[in-house]
Design a protein around this motif. Structure first.
Motif, PDB file in Angstrom:
ATOM      1  N   TYR A 242       0.818  -1.213   0.000  1.00  0.00           N
ATOM      2  CA  TYR A 242       0.000   0.000   0.000  1.00  0.00           C
ATOM      3  C   TYR A 242       0.850   1.262   0.000  1.00  0.00           C
ATOM      4  N   HIS A 243       2.046   1.191   0.603  1.00  0.00           N
ATOM      5  CA  HIS A 243       2.905   2.377   0.651  1.00  0.00           C
ATOM      6  C   HIS A 243       3.297   2.839  -0.751  1.00  0.00           C
ATOM      7  N   GLU A 244       3.323   1.910  -1.710  1.00  0.00           N
ATOM      8  CA  GLU A 244       3.665   2.288  -3.076  1.00  0.00           C
ATOM      9  C   GLU A 244       2.508   2.996  -3.772  1.00  0.00           C
TER      10      GLU A 244
ATOM     11  N   ASP B  68       3.141   6.694 -12.206  1.00  0.00           N
ATOM     12  CA  ASP B  68       2.348   6.030 -11.173  1.00  0.00           C
ATOM     13  C   ASP B  68       1.266   6.979 -10.677  1.00  0.00           C
ATOM     14  N   GLN B  69       0.502   6.504  -9.689  1.00  0.00           N
ATOM     15  CA  GLN B  69      -0.607   7.284  -9.133  1.00  0.00           C
ATOM     16  C   GLN B  69      -1.558   7.761 -10.232  1.00  0.00           C
ATOM     17  N   LEU B  70      -1.827   6.876 -11.172  1.00  0.00           N
ATOM     18  CA  LEU B  70      -2.728   7.214 -12.273  1.00  0.00           C
ATOM     19  C   LEU B  70      -4.144   7.460 -11.758  1.00  0.00           C
ATOM     20  N   PRO B  71      -4.934   8.263 -12.474  1.00  0.00           N
ATOM     21  CA  PRO B  71      -6.316   8.534 -12.048  1.00  0.00           C
ATOM     22  C   PRO B  71      -7.277   7.402 -12.400  1.00  0.00           C
ATOM     23  N   GLY B  72      -6.741   6.219 -12.604  1.00  0.00           N
ATOM     24  CA  GLY B  72      -7.550   5.055 -12.921  1.00  0.00           C
ATOM     25  C   GLY B  72      -6.672   3.826 -13.011  1.00  0.00           C
ATOM     26  N   LEU B  73      -7.294   2.677 -13.217  1.00  0.00           N
ATOM     27  CA  LEU B  73      -6.569   1.417 -13.312  1.00  0.00           C
ATOM     28  C   LEU B  73      -6.210   1.161 -14.773  1.00  0.00           C
ATOM     29  N   PRO B  74      -4.908   1.133 -15.106  1.00  0.00           N
ATOM     30  CA  PRO B  74      -4.506   1.038 -16.512  1.00  0.00           C
ATOM     31  C   PRO B  74      -4.680  -0.366 -17.074  1.00  0.00           C
ATOM     32  N   ASP B  75      -5.091  -0.424 -18.324  1.00  0.00           N
ATOM     33  CA  ASP B  75      -5.214  -1.694 -19.034  1.00  0.00           C
ATOM     34  C   ASP B  75      -4.198  -1.703 -20.175  1.00  0.00           C
ATOM     35  N   ASN B  76      -4.631  -1.432 -21.403  1.00  0.00           N
ATOM     36  CA  ASN B  76      -3.696  -1.386 -22.529  1.00  0.00           C
ATOM     37  C   ASN B  76      -3.130   0.015 -22.727  1.00  0.00           C
ATOM     38  N   ILE B  77      -1.997   0.075 -23.414  1.00  0.00           N
ATOM     39  CA  ILE B  77      -1.323   1.338 -23.705  1.00  0.00           C
ATOM     40  C   ILE B  77      -0.821   1.294 -25.142  1.00  0.00           C
ATOM     41  N   ARG B  78      -0.970   2.407 -25.861  1.00  0.00           N
ATOM     42  CA  ARG B  78      -0.520   2.481 -27.257  1.00  0.00           C
ATOM     43  C   ARG B  78       0.141   3.825 -27.534  1.00  0.00           C
ATOM     44  N   TYR B  79       1.078   3.801 -28.489  1.00  0.00           N
ATOM     45  CA  TYR B  79       1.724   5.026 -28.959  1.00  0.00           C
ATOM     46  C   TYR B  79       1.008   5.498 -30.215  1.00  0.00           C
TER      47      TYR B  79
ATOM     48  N   LEU C 252     -10.183   1.098   0.156  1.00  0.00           N
ATOM     49  CA  LEU C 252     -10.272   0.294   1.376  1.00  0.00           C
ATOM     50  C   LEU C 252      -9.921  -1.162   1.101  1.00  0.00           C
ATOM     51  N   ALA C 253     -10.349  -1.670  -0.049  1.00  0.00           N
ATOM     52  CA  ALA C 253     -10.040  -3.058  -0.400  1.00  0.00           C
ATOM     53  C   ALA C 253      -8.542  -3.252  -0.601  1.00  0.00           C
ATOM     54  N   VAL C 254      -7.892  -2.276  -1.212  1.00  0.00           N
ATOM     55  CA  VAL C 254      -6.446  -2.357  -1.404  1.00  0.00           C
ATOM     56  C   VAL C 254      -5.724  -2.320  -0.061  1.00  0.00           C
ATOM     57  N   ARG C 255      -6.225  -1.495   0.837  1.00  0.00           N
ATOM     58  CA  ARG C 255      -5.555  -1.308   2.125  1.00  0.00           C
ATOM     59  C   ARG C 255      -5.745  -2.493   3.069  1.00  0.00           C
ATOM     60  N   TYR C 256      -6.958  -3.080   3.073  1.00  0.00           N
ATOM     61  CA  TYR C 256      -7.281  -4.087   4.083  1.00  0.00           C
ATOM     62  C   TYR C 256      -7.615  -5.434   3.434  1.00  0.00           C
ATOM     63  N   PRO C 257      -6.780  -6.455   3.652  1.00  0.00           N
ATOM     64  CA  PRO C 257      -7.049  -7.776   3.070  1.00  0.00           C
ATOM     65  C   PRO C 257      -8.383  -8.379   3.510  1.00  0.00           C
ATOM     66  N   PHE C 258      -8.825  -8.094   4.745  1.00  0.00           N
ATOM     67  CA  PHE C 258     -10.065  -8.719   5.208  1.00  0.00           C
ATOM     68  C   PHE C 258     -11.263  -8.230   4.394  1.00  0.00           C
ATOM     69  N   ILE C 259     -11.182  -6.996   3.870  1.00  0.00           N
ATOM     70  CA  ILE C 259     -12.271  -6.505   3.021  1.00  0.00           C
ATOM     71  C   ILE C 259     -12.284  -7.272   1.708  1.00  0.00           C
ATOM     72  N   ARG C 260     -11.095  -7.560   1.179  1.00  0.00           N
ATOM     73  CA  ARG C 260     -11.041  -8.352  -0.052  1.00  0.00           C
ATOM     74  C   ARG C 260     -11.526  -9.778   0.190  1.00  0.00           C
ATOM     75  N   LYS C 261     -11.321 -10.285   1.399  1.00  0.00           N
ATOM     76  CA  LYS C 261     -11.858 -11.614   1.711  1.00  0.00           C
ATOM     77  C   LYS C 261     -13.380 -11.577   1.735  1.00  0.00           C
ATOM     78  N   VAL C 262     -13.945 -10.541   2.329  1.00  0.00           N
ATOM     79  CA  VAL C 262     -15.404 -10.391   2.333  1.00  0.00           C
ATOM     80  C   VAL C 262     -15.924 -10.279   0.903  1.00  0.00           C
ATOM     81  N   MET C 263     -15.217  -9.509   0.066  1.00  0.00           N
ATOM     82  CA  MET C 263     -15.626  -9.379  -1.330  1.00  0.00           C
ATOM     83  C   MET C 263     -15.532 -10.719  -2.052  1.00  0.00           C
ATOM     84  N   GLY C 264     -14.512 -11.512  -1.694  1.00  0.00           N
ATOM     85  CA  GLY C 264     -14.384 -12.838  -2.288  1.00  0.00           C
ATOM     86  C   GLY C 264     -15.523 -13.755  -1.893  1.00  0.00           C
TER      87      GLY C 264
END
Length: 393
Positions: A57-59, A278-289, A309-321
Motif C-alpha cells: 500500500y505504501h507504493e 504512477d498514481q494514475l487517475p484510474g486502473l490502466p489496461d492497454n497502452i498504445r503510442y 479500502l479493499a487495497v488497504r485491508y485484506p479482510f475486506i477483499r476476503k469479504v468481497m471474495g
C-alpha cells in the motif's frame, strides 16, 4: 337474590392475569433478523480458505492521485457505438494504416476487422476474419504483415495475412501462462508480452485482484531462436505493453498498482526497471503510442473509496471474495476512460465518464479515438476535435 361474583373469576381479570408471550416472540425475531445472519457470516468468514495478502500500500500512497491539466468528464456525450452487438468484448484495438482496418479480438474467439467509414460509405463494415479457438486479448502487427495475438486461453499466437494461426509459446520456465494479455513487437522482431497471472485464468481474473499476490510476468519471445524469456516477474496483474518509439525501452502496465513501468532493452540501463508513471487517475489496461509524441492509456475505472479500502485491508477483499462466491460482488466500477501522456510520462488530457467502465484499450486515428472494452458489445468512437478536453483551473 343476585349471585355474588369473585372479581378474580371475571373475564377481564383472566385477561389481565394471562402470561404474555410477546417477549419470547420478540427475542426470537431479533435473533433471526440480526444475530443469526451475523453468526452465519462469521462462520463462513472463518471457515473460508481464501486468504488475501497485503498489497504494498505504501507504493500507492506516496503522493496524491495525479490529475491531468485538461479534462473531458462526459466523454459519452458525442461518442458513437461502433459494431453494436457484433463486436462483443472487443478487448484490444489495433489500426493497420495500410489497409485502413481496425483489428480487434472478441469474446467468441474471433479476430474481427472493422473498415472505417467515409463520406461515400457512412456505415462501418465488420468482418469476422479468423477464430483463434480461445479468447484473443492484446494485438500487435509483426514485421511481415502478420498479427501477433496475446490469447488469454491459447498463449502467444502468430496469425499470417492468409489467416493461418500458429502457436509461438504458451509457457516460460516450465510455468504455463494463465492470462496471456498485452503484446507489442519491436523493430528487430522481438515480441514483448505479459502474462497477467499464471495462477488464474481469464474467467477467474477477479480473484487475482482479490488475492493481492504478484503472479504476473513480463516476457520476451525471440522469433529466431524460439526462446521465451522472463524479463520481470512478481508483477501485480501485468497488462498492456508498448515499445518506445526510440526502441530503447518497453512500457508495461500493472493494473491494481495504478502504474506503468519501463524495462530498458538498450543502452547503459539495459535490463533495469524504472517507474514510467504512477498514481494514475484510474486502473490502466492497454497502452498504445499514437505516432505523434503521446501514449494513450485505457483506464478501466477510477479509484473509489471502496477500492481504496479493499487495497488497504485484506479482510475486506476476503469479504468481497465470499460475496463473489455466494451473492455476487458489488459493482464499484465507474469513471472509466482514457488518458494521454507524453513520452516522459507527463499527463496531457483525460477523457472519462461516470457511466463508463471497463475500458480496456484506445487508439487515436486522426482526430478520433476508438475505445475497446472487455465487457461491452461495441467499440466507442469519439471525435476529440469536436469534443475536446478543457483546461482545469
Amino acid at each position: 337474590m343476585s349471585e355474588s361474583k369473585n372479581p378474580a373469576d371475571s373475564p377481564e381479570s383472566a385477561t389481565q392475569t394471562q402470561p404474555s408471550n410477546s417477549w419470547p416472540s420478540a427475542t426470537t425475531s431479533l435473533f433471526l433478523i440480526l444475530i443469526l445472519p451475523v453468526i452465519t457470516a462469521t462462520l463462513i468468514y472463518q471457515l473460508d480458505s481464501f486468504d488475501p495478502a497485503p498489497l504494498p500500500y505504501h507504493e500507492l500512497t506516496r503522493r496524491l492521485t495525479r490529475r491531468a491539466p485538461a479534462h473531458n468528464p462526459r466523454m459519452l456525450r458525442g461518442s458513437e457505438r461502433v459494431g453494436f452487438g457484433v463486436l462483443r468484448g472487443p478487448e484490444d484495438v489495433a489500426y493497420h494504416s495500410g489497409s485502413g482496418l481496425i483489428y480487434t479480438g472478441c469474446e467468441d474467439g474471433w479476430l474481427k476487422r472493422v473498415k472505417l467509414n467515409d463520406s461515400e460509405n457512412p456505415e462501418f463494415v465488420v468482418e469476422s476474419w479468423v477464430n483463434t479457438g480461445g479468447r484473443p486479448l492484446g494485438l500487435a502487427f509483426g514485421l511481415h504483415n502478420e498479427v501477433v495475438v496475446a490469447d488469454a486461453d491459447e498463449g502467444l499466437l502468430n496469425v499470417t495475412s492468409e489467416g493461418e494461426v500458429k502457436l509461438l509459446t504458451d509457457e516460460a520456465e516450465g510455468v504455463k501462462f494463465g492470462i496471456t494479455d498485452g503484446v507489442d513487437v519491436a523493430v528487430d522482431g522481438t515480441i514483448y508480452f505479459t502474462d497477467a497471472s499464471y495462477k488464474y485464468n481469464l474467467k477467474h481474473f477477479v480473484w487475482d485482484f482479490l488475492e493481492g499476490r504478484p503472479y504476473g510476468r513480463f516476457m520476451s519471445y525471440d522469433s529466431a531462436t524460439k526462446q521465451t524469456t522472463v524479463l520481470v516477474r512478481d508483477l501485480y496483474f501485468a497488462n498492456g505493453v508498448v515499445v518506445s518509439p526510440d526502441q530503447s525501452h518497453v512500457i508495461f502496465c500493472e493494473t491494481p498498482m495504478r502504474r506503468c513501468r519501463k524495462y530498458y532493452v538498450q543502452g547503459d540501463k539495459k535490463g533495469s526497471v524504472e517507474t514510467f508513471i504512477d498514481q494514475l487517475p484510474g486502473l490502466p489496461d492497454n497502452i498504445r503510442y499514437d505516432g505523434e509524441g503521446h501514449y494513450w492509456i485505457a483506464l478501466s475505472m477510477a479509484p473509489t473509496l471502496a477500492w481504496d479500502l479493499a487495497v488497504r485491508y485484506p479482510f475486506i477483499r476476503k469479504v468481497m471474495g465470499i460475496m463473489e462466491k455466494y451473492t455476487g460482488r458489488p459493482n464499484v466500477e465507474k469513471n472509466g476512460g482514457v488518458l494521454a501522456v507524453d513520452l516522459d510520462g507527463n499527463l496531457i488530457s483525460h477523457y472519462y465518464d461516470p457511466g463508463l467502465s471497463l475500458v480496456s484499450s484506445v487508439i487515436k486515428i486522426g482526430n478520433q479515438i476508438f475505445c475497446g472494452s472487455i465487457f461491452h458489445p461495441y467499440m466507442l468512437r469519439l471525435n476529440i476535435q469536436q469534443y475536446p478536453t478543457m483546461a482545469v483551473a
